[in-house]
Design a protein around this motif. Structure first.
Motif, PDB file in Angstrom:
ATOM      1  N   MET A   1       0.835  -1.213   0.000  1.00  0.00           N
ATOM      2  CA  MET A   1       0.000   0.000   0.000  1.00  0.00           C
ATOM      3  C   MET A   1       0.862   1.251   0.000  1.00  0.00           C
ATOM      4  O   MET A   1       0.586   2.221  -0.713  1.00  0.00           O
ATOM      5  CB  MET A   1      -0.916   0.030   1.231  1.00  0.00           C
ATOM      6  N   VAL A   2       1.911   1.232   0.807  1.00  0.00           N
ATOM      7  CA  VAL A   2       2.789   2.394   0.916  1.00  0.00           C
ATOM      8  C   VAL A   2       3.772   2.440  -0.249  1.00  0.00           C
ATOM      9  O   VAL A   2       4.031   3.505  -0.813  1.00  0.00           O
ATOM     10  CB  VAL A   2       3.547   2.359   2.262  1.00  0.00           C
ATOM     11  N   MET A   3       4.271   1.277  -0.646  1.00  0.00           N
ATOM     12  CA  MET A   3       5.232   1.222  -1.745  1.00  0.00           C
ATOM     13  C   MET A   3       4.614   1.687  -3.061  1.00  0.00           C
ATOM     14  O   MET A   3       5.330   2.083  -3.984  1.00  0.00           O
ATOM     15  CB  MET A   3       5.794  -0.193  -1.872  1.00  0.00           C
ATOM     16  N   ALA A   4       3.287   1.657  -3.145  1.00  0.00           N
ATOM     17  CA  ALA A   4       2.594   2.143  -4.349  1.00  0.00           C
ATOM     18  C   ALA A   4       2.862   3.628  -4.586  1.00  0.00           C
ATOM     19  O   ALA A   4       2.647   4.129  -5.695  1.00  0.00           O
ATOM     20  CB  ALA A   4       1.095   1.893  -4.235  1.00  0.00           C
ATOM     21  N   GLN A   5       3.358   4.346  -3.579  1.00  0.00           N
ATOM     22  CA  GLN A   5       3.671   5.766  -3.737  1.00  0.00           C
ATOM     23  C   GLN A   5       4.967   5.993  -4.520  1.00  0.00           C
ATOM     24  O   GLN A   5       5.203   7.089  -5.014  1.00  0.00           O
ATOM     25  CB  GLN A   5       3.765   6.433  -2.367  1.00  0.00           C
ATOM     26  N   VAL A   6       5.796   4.938  -4.619  1.00  0.00           N
ATOM     27  CA  VAL A   6       7.079   5.101  -5.310  1.00  0.00           C
ATOM     28  C   VAL A   6       7.286   4.093  -6.439  1.00  0.00           C
ATOM     29  O   VAL A   6       8.293   4.155  -7.151  1.00  0.00           O
ATOM     30  CB  VAL A   6       8.265   5.003  -4.318  1.00  0.00           C
ATOM     31  N   ALA A   7       6.349   3.136  -6.604  1.00  0.00           N
ATOM     32  CA  ALA A   7       6.540   2.101  -7.622  1.00  0.00           C
ATOM     33  C   ALA A   7       5.209   1.460  -7.985  1.00  0.00           C
ATOM     34  O   ALA A   7       4.251   1.508  -7.201  1.00  0.00           O
ATOM     35  CB  ALA A   7       7.497   1.020  -7.107  1.00  0.00           C
ATOM     36  N   ASN A   8       5.162   0.853  -9.163  1.00  0.00           N
ATOM     37  CA  ASN A   8       4.040  -0.023  -9.491  1.00  0.00           C
ATOM     38  C   ASN A   8       4.143  -1.261  -8.610  1.00  0.00           C
ATOM     39  O   ASN A   8       5.244  -1.779  -8.387  1.00  0.00           O
ATOM     40  CB  ASN A   8       4.083  -0.431 -10.961  1.00  0.00           C
ATOM     41  N   ILE A   9       3.008  -1.737  -8.118  1.00  0.00           N
ATOM     42  CA  ILE A   9       3.028  -2.878  -7.192  1.00  0.00           C
ATOM     43  C   ILE A   9       2.324  -4.082  -7.796  1.00  0.00           C
ATOM     44  O   ILE A   9       1.364  -3.963  -8.558  1.00  0.00           O
ATOM     45  CB  ILE A   9       2.380  -2.525  -5.834  1.00  0.00           C
ATOM     46  N   GLY A  10       2.826  -5.265  -7.447  1.00  0.00           N
ATOM     47  CA  GLY A  10       2.194  -6.512  -7.848  1.00  0.00           C
ATOM     48  C   GLY A  10       2.306  -7.517  -6.712  1.00  0.00           C
ATOM     49  O   GLY A  10       3.374  -7.655  -6.109  1.00  0.00           O
ATOM     50  N   MET A  11       1.206  -8.206  -6.401  1.00  0.00           N
ATOM     51  CA  MET A  11       1.192  -9.135  -5.276  1.00  0.00           C
ATOM     52  C   MET A  11       0.677 -10.508  -5.687  1.00  0.00           C
ATOM     53  O   MET A  11      -0.197 -10.633  -6.547  1.00  0.00           O
ATOM     54  CB  MET A  11       0.316  -8.596  -4.134  1.00  0.00           C
ATOM     55  N   LEU A  12       1.216 -11.521  -5.028  1.00  0.00           N
ATOM     56  CA  LEU A  12       0.756 -12.898  -5.178  1.00  0.00           C
ATOM     57  C   LEU A  12       0.355 -13.424  -3.811  1.00  0.00           C
ATOM     58  O   LEU A  12       1.097 -13.257  -2.839  1.00  0.00           O
ATOM     59  CB  LEU A  12       1.874 -13.771  -5.750  1.00  0.00           C
ATOM     60  N   PHE A  13      -0.815 -14.041  -3.735  1.00  0.00           N
ATOM     61  CA  PHE A  13      -1.267 -14.669  -2.496  1.00  0.00           C
ATOM     62  C   PHE A  13      -0.983 -16.165  -2.517  1.00  0.00           C
ATOM     63  O   PHE A  13      -1.084 -16.808  -3.578  1.00  0.00           O
ATOM     64  CB  PHE A  13      -2.775 -14.466  -2.308  1.00  0.00           C
ATOM     65  N   VAL A  14      -0.651 -16.708  -1.353  1.00  0.00           N
ATOM     66  CA  VAL A  14      -0.458 -18.142  -1.163  1.00  0.00           C
ATOM     67  C   VAL A  14      -1.575 -18.653  -0.255  1.00  0.00           C
ATOM     68  O   VAL A  14      -1.881 -18.037   0.769  1.00  0.00           O
ATOM     69  CB  VAL A  14       0.917 -18.447  -0.520  1.00  0.00           C
ATOM     70  N   ARG A  15      -2.168 -19.774  -0.657  1.00  0.00           N
ATOM     71  CA  ARG A  15      -3.262 -20.367   0.120  1.00  0.00           C
ATOM     72  C   ARG A  15      -2.817 -20.644   1.556  1.00  0.00           C
ATOM     73  O   ARG A  15      -1.698 -21.095   1.800  1.00  0.00           O
ATOM     74  CB  ARG A  15      -3.678 -21.677  -0.562  1.00  0.00           C
ATOM     75  N   CYS A  16      -3.696 -20.366   2.511  1.00  0.00           N
ATOM     76  CA  CYS A  16      -3.421 -20.737   3.901  1.00  0.00           C
ATOM     77  C   CYS A  16      -4.607 -21.522   4.461  1.00  0.00           C
ATOM     78  O   CYS A  16      -5.757 -21.308   4.071  1.00  0.00           O
ATOM     79  CB  CYS A  16      -3.105 -19.518   4.770  1.00  0.00           C
ATOM     80  N   ASP A  17      -4.316 -22.434   5.356  1.00  0.00           N
ATOM     81  CA  ASP A  17      -5.303 -23.374   5.868  1.00  0.00           C
ATOM     82  C   ASP A  17      -6.490 -22.658   6.511  1.00  0.00           C
ATOM     83  O   ASP A  17      -6.320 -21.890   7.449  1.00  0.00           O
ATOM     84  CB  ASP A  17      -4.636 -24.301   6.889  1.00  0.00           C
TER      85      ASP A  17
END
Length: 414
Positions: free
Chosen positions: A366-382
């Motif tokens: 959320m904060v890094m979006a102020q200085v760069a394009n952001i991309g996230m990957l989620f990993v399944r959790c139980d």
């Protein structure tokens, strides 16, 4: 190398990530519960361990002005931009061992796997020092230092023991007077990538190991106070009461119905009934409201409308109603190009159509979006469990995430 041998190597690396997550969990305030807060002795030990692993992976290492731990895979061309990979190393109280930490360890292992691969750009991995706000109730301190939005006023904030952030920084070996001065706002950043456990049940419900994040929901939090008239539980007729709790009960139902109709999430997490006696009509109720949406416009509109509806309920019942906004965070969308890049590597390694899903929880991205394009990957959790000792991921899913991360890091090469 055969495909089978390649898979065996990745699975071995995934097992190492899991072992390192166990090791990181040993750096805790107490042995029976995992709690690792910002600028504590156990946090310093955890970062020393991360620095050691970074050196083993052939990375340059350093600690920045707010206590973030960095490692760099250096490009042969020093003028090239930097791809930043990261997540956070701090935890909530009585935490699980994968929130934040898994993303750091996966990034580190991805760079170790690419040790012999020349890339035409620098790649940094960062363990952000404070995302949770466990100690000072001020969240995202680490990434704020990197993104140039560290607030000097935070240095005066005190923890539960009366220790100021400035004093804690000094004890940690930092110089509080220069906190945030080494931000990355003037550097060319290719992108910021973060892998994180989902903290929700969507991927498990779809039987998928990983998913592509579309954005991070904005949030607003309120403290509400509803006042009526306390009275004897046996002598005041129902029709003549100004029962604050009955009014709040209607408000909570309205909140749930409104959230369902407008595709937002809204939660009443705390409720205090006063005077709180079994034989007294409630004269005052204080409760909290947390509202989140991936659309900032929708969040603003829904909050305004919902507060009007709650005020109308109070007026109808002859109750007073006050609301106070105590927290807000802007909704942030993940870059569409990065979403497609993630989707491509996910589909390559899972042979399934990529799942796109929003994040209802906040992240350093959320904060890094102020200085760069952001991309996230989620990993399944139980069972979607997070912020709890039962937080769990499988080595198999971590292996898939690692394969995706390794390919994603290389995908920026021309």
């Amino acid at each position: 190398m055969s495909h089978k041998d390649s898979m065996t190597e990745t699975e071995s690396r995934a097992a190492k990530v899991m072992q390192r997550a166990d090791r990181m969990a040993s750096f805790s305030e107490t042995p029976e519960h995992l709690t690792r807060a910002y600028l504590t002795p156990e946090h310093k030990l955890a970062h020393a361990q991360l620095a050691s692993w970074m050196l083993e992976a052939g990375l340059e290492t350093w600690q920045d002005s707010v206590g973030n731990q960095w490692g760099r895979k250096v490009s042969a061309n020093p003028t090239m931009p930097t791809l930043i990979l990261g997540s956070h190393s701090d935890t909530v109280a009585n935490a699980g061992r994968y929130d934040g930490n898994l993303g750091v360890l996966l990034a580190l292992e991805a760079l170790e796997a690419l040790g012999d691969v020349e890339l035409p750009y620098h790649v940094d991995v960062v363990a952000f020092a404070d995302e949770e706000g466990t100690r000072f109730n001020t969240t995202l301190i680490g990434s704020s230092g990197v993104a140039g939005c560290f607030q000097p006023s935070w240095l005066e904030v005190e923890d539960a023991n009366g220790v100021s952030m400035a004093s804690a920084m000094d004890s940690f070996g930092l110089e509080p007077q220069v906190a945030g001065s080494d931000s990355r706002v003037d550097e060319e950043i290719l992108a910021y990538l973060e892998v994180h456990i989902e903290q929700g049940p969507v991927l498990e419900a779809q039987n998928l190991p990983v998913g592509v994040v579309t954005g991070i929901a904005g949030a607003k939090r309120y403290e509400m106070t509803v006042k009526g008239m306390a009275g004897h539980a046996g002598t005041v007729p129902i029709g003549l009461r100004q029962d604050a709790f009955c009014g709040v009960a209607q408000m909570v139902t309205e909140i749930e119905n409104y959230a369902l109709e407008h595709d937002i999430v809204a939660t009443v997490g705390k409720c205090e009934v006063l005077p709180g006696a079994v034989n007294v009509i409630p004269g005052e109720v204080r409760f909290t409201l947390d509202i989140r949406s991936l659309s900032q416009h929708q969040l603003e509109t829904c909050c305004e409308t919902l507060l009007e509806k709650l005020a109308a309920i109070a007026k109808l019942r002859s109750l007073s109603f006050e609301s106070r906004n105590i927290y807000q965070a802007q909704a942030v969308l993940c870059d569409e190009v990065l979403q497609h890049k993630w989707a491509n590597v996910v589909e390559k390694h899972t042979q399934q159509t990529a799942c796109f899903l929003p994040s209802g929880a906040g992240h350093d991205a959320m904060v890094m979006a102020q200085v760069a394009n952001i991309g996230m990957l989620f990993v399944r959790c139980d069972k979607g469990i997070s912020h709890h000792p039962a937080e769990s991921v499988t080595t198999e899913d971590v292996s898939v995430a690692l394969d995706c991360f390794i390919d994603m890091v290389q995908s920026f090469a021309p």
